[in-house]
Write an enzyme that holds these catalytic residues in place. Structure first.
Site, PDB file in Angstrom:
ATOM      1  N   GLY A  11      93.589  51.900  77.689  1.00 25.24           N
ATOM      2  CA  GLY A  11      93.116  52.958  77.423  1.00 25.24           C
ATOM      3  C   GLY A  11      91.839  52.505  76.417  1.00 25.24           C
ATOM      4  O   GLY A  11      91.654  53.245  75.212  1.00 25.24           O
ATOM      5  N   ARG A  14      87.861  54.758  74.981  1.00 28.17           N
ATOM      6  CA  ARG A  14      87.352  55.590  73.920  1.00 28.17           C
ATOM      7  C   ARG A  14      88.398  55.727  72.790  1.00 28.17           C
ATOM      8  O   ARG A  14      89.422  54.923  72.815  1.00 28.17           O
ATOM      9  CB  ARG A  14      87.222  57.141  74.527  1.00 28.17           C
ATOM     10  N   SER A 141     103.371  55.624  66.520  1.00 28.22           N
ATOM     11  CA  SER A 141     102.756  56.835  65.800  1.00 28.22           C
ATOM     12  C   SER A 141     103.620  57.031  64.644  1.00 28.22           C
ATOM     13  O   SER A 141     104.911  56.919  64.812  1.00 28.22           O
ATOM     14  CB  SER A 141     102.475  58.133  66.688  1.00 28.22           C
ATOM     15  N   TYR A 154     106.210  63.603  72.752  1.00 29.53           N
ATOM     16  CA  TYR A 154     105.268  62.584  72.325  1.00 29.53           C
ATOM     17  C   TYR A 154     106.106  61.762  71.039  1.00 29.53           C
ATOM     18  O   TYR A 154     106.178  60.487  71.173  1.00 29.53           O
ATOM     19  CB  TYR A 154     104.190  63.361  71.425  1.00 29.53           C
TER      20      TYR A 154
HETATM   21  N1  LIG Z   1      94.447  59.949  67.128  1.00 23.61           N
HETATM   22  C1  LIG Z   1      95.525  59.793  66.251  1.00 23.61           C
HETATM   23  O1  LIG Z   1      95.546  60.564  65.495  1.00 23.61           O
HETATM   24  C2  LIG Z   1      96.650  58.811  66.874  1.00 23.61           C
HETATM   25  C3  LIG Z   1      97.554  58.995  66.026  1.00 23.61           C
HETATM   26  C4  LIG Z   1      98.936  58.266  66.215  1.00 23.61           C
HETATM   27  C5  LIG Z   1      99.040  57.533  67.213  1.00 23.61           C
HETATM   28  N2  LIG Z   1      97.865  57.557  68.202  1.00 23.61           N
HETATM   29  C6  LIG Z   1      98.027  56.754  69.445  1.00 23.61           C
HETATM   30  O2  LIG Z   1      96.978  56.223  69.538  1.00 23.61           O
HETATM   31  C7  LIG Z   1      96.400  55.746  71.000  1.00 23.61           C
HETATM   32  C8  LIG Z   1      94.883  56.110  71.259  1.00 23.61           C
HETATM   33  O3  LIG Z   1      94.971  57.385  70.854  1.00 23.61           O
HETATM   34  P1  LIG Z   1      93.149  58.249  70.979  1.00 23.61           P
HETATM   35  O4  LIG Z   1      93.404  59.123  69.736  1.00 23.61           O
HETATM   36  O5  LIG Z   1      92.231  57.101  70.553  1.00 23.61           O
HETATM   37  O6  LIG Z   1      93.443  59.147  71.995  1.00 23.61           O
HETATM   38  P2  LIG Z   1      92.366  59.068  73.394  1.00 23.61           P
HETATM   39  O7  LIG Z   1      92.997  60.437  74.173  1.00 23.61           O
HETATM   40  O8  LIG Z   1      91.280  59.288  72.588  1.00 23.61           O
HETATM   41  O9  LIG Z   1      92.519  57.962  74.117  1.00 23.61           O
HETATM   42  C9  LIG Z   1      93.601  57.600  75.034  1.00 23.61           C
HETATM   43  C10 LIG Z   1      93.118  56.528  75.865  1.00 23.61           C
HETATM   44  O10 LIG Z   1      94.102  56.152  76.716  1.00 23.61           O
HETATM   45  C11 LIG Z   1      93.665  56.313  78.317  1.00 23.61           C
HETATM   46  N3  LIG Z   1      94.917  56.791  79.205  1.00 23.61           N
HETATM   47  C12 LIG Z   1      95.497  57.760  79.207  1.00 23.61           C
HETATM   48  N4  LIG Z   1      96.405  58.040  80.045  1.00 23.61           N
HETATM   49  C13 LIG Z   1      96.445  56.497  80.794  1.00 23.61           C
HETATM   50  C14 LIG Z   1      97.088  55.791  81.711  1.00 23.61           C
HETATM   51  N5  LIG Z   1      98.037  56.450  82.366  1.00 23.61           N
HETATM   52  N6  LIG Z   1      96.511  54.786  81.920  1.00 23.61           N
HETATM   53  C15 LIG Z   1      95.679  54.128  81.347  1.00 23.61           C
HETATM   54  N7  LIG Z   1      94.861  54.662  80.210  1.00 23.61           N
HETATM   55  C16 LIG Z   1      95.488  55.932  79.891  1.00 23.61           C
HETATM   56  C17 LIG Z   1      92.641  57.541  78.049  1.00 23.61           C
HETATM   57  O11 LIG Z   1      91.851  57.291  79.234  1.00 23.61           O
HETATM   58  C18 LIG Z   1      92.040  57.048  76.875  1.00 23.61           C
HETATM   59  O12 LIG Z   1      91.116  56.041  77.180  1.00 23.61           O
HETATM   60  C19 LIG Z   1      97.294  56.692  71.921  1.00 23.61           C
HETATM   61  O13 LIG Z   1      98.539  55.874  72.147  1.00 23.61           O
HETATM   62  C20 LIG Z   1      98.050  57.587  70.843  1.00 23.61           C
HETATM   63  O14 LIG Z   1      99.320  58.283  70.976  1.00 23.61           O
HETATM   64  C21 LIG Z   1      96.784  58.418  68.094  1.00 23.61           C
END
Ligand SMILES: NC(=O)c1ccc[n+]([C@@H]2O[C@H](COP(=O)([O-])OP(=O)(O)OC[C@H]3O[C@@H](n4cnc5c(N)ncnc54)[C@H](O)[C@@H]3O)[C@@H](O)[C@H]2O)c1
Length: 246
Positions: A11, A14, A141, A154
């Protein structure tokens, strides 16, 4: 520094994953960006990574599908020769109250966030064991530690990632492989952009540092865990949440 190390960031096209890919590249690591779709934006980003003087490749991979994971990891070994750092960042949400949550939706979230992390580790563990070196960093998370209404699927997946992290840490500690997790709080990305303004304000009230986190806040800690020098640090979960959950 990570000069000469080879990294996978799932992922990585982005949000938090992109910031991690940039940070690892800045430290000199070669980076394989895993994403489900080959878009112009992603390919431009991979080109941008080359400007750090490292090798960077895009690898198409849905982490929830075992065959795709196998092929994708093989492609990285072919391109870089080995893998040293695995960052399991790919993740999705599908927020609903339990009453509205369907088992397919629950499964979809578990499949990407938890099964995907498991499949990636399983595929990388043999090369790690062979070279007696590996750094696995899983993105969990704080919701996986504290729970959250509307996020049963989640939260369960992210709590699962913590159990997985600790088990892998114990299983492979003697082989030079460390496995740690980071638990971000609220980070400004496309995932959290969708929240209504009132919700964001309510969240800010709970954060002693009084701001949402940035993807770079997470990337800094991931880069620290990826270092060779952190060889005595394993099975740890580091919260990056501005003090929200203490
Ligand atoms: N944004 C937050 O506040 C937050 C908080 C805690 C944890 N997280 C975790 O951090 C990580 C990144 O989150 P983000 O906010 O950048 O989200 P985002 O949605 O911007 O990015 C997620 C990325 O994962 C990719 N992805 C989704 N499904 C996929 C799959 N099946 N195979 C391969 N790639 C896949 C998407 O294409 C994207 O590039 C995630 O695991 C999310 O749960 C985010």
């Amino acid at each position: 520094m990570l000069k000469g190390k080879n990294a996978i960031v799932t992922g990585g096209s982005r949000g938090i994953g992109k910031a991690i890919a940039i940070r690892l590249a800045m430290e000199g690591a070669n980076v394989a960006v895993f994403a489900t779709k080959e878009t112009k934006e992603t390919m431009d980003f991979v080109k941008e990574l080359h400007t750090y003087g490292i090798k960077a490749v895009f690898v198409s991979c849905n982490v929830a599908l075992e065959e795709e994971v196998k092929t994708a990891v093989a492609k990285v070994i072919e391109a870089f020769g080995s893998i040293d750092i695995l960052v399991n960042n790919a993740g999705i949400t599908n927020d609903k109250l339990l009453m509205q949550m369907k088992s397919e939706g629950f499964e979809r979230v578990l499949n990407v966030n938890l099964l995907g992390t498991f499949l990636m580790i399983k595929e990388c563990i043999r090369p790690f064991m062979k070279q007696r070196y590996g750094r696995i960093i899983n993105i969990s998370s704080v919701v996986g530690m504290m729970g959250n209404a509307g996020q049963a699927n989640y939260a369960a997946s992210k709590a699962g990632v913590i159990g997985l992290t600790k088990s892998i840490a114990k299983e492979y500690a003697s082989r030079g492989v460390t496995c740690n997790a980071v638990a971000p709080g609220y980070i400004s990305t496309q995932m959290t952009e969708a929240l209504p303004e009132a919700t964001t304000q309510a969240i800010l009230e709970q954060i002693p540092i009084k701001r949402l986190g940035t993807p770079e806040d997470v990337a800094n800690v991931v880069a620290f865990l990826a270092q060779e020098e952190t060889s005595y640090l394993t099975g740890e979960v580091i919260k990056i949440d501005g003090g929200m959950y203490i």
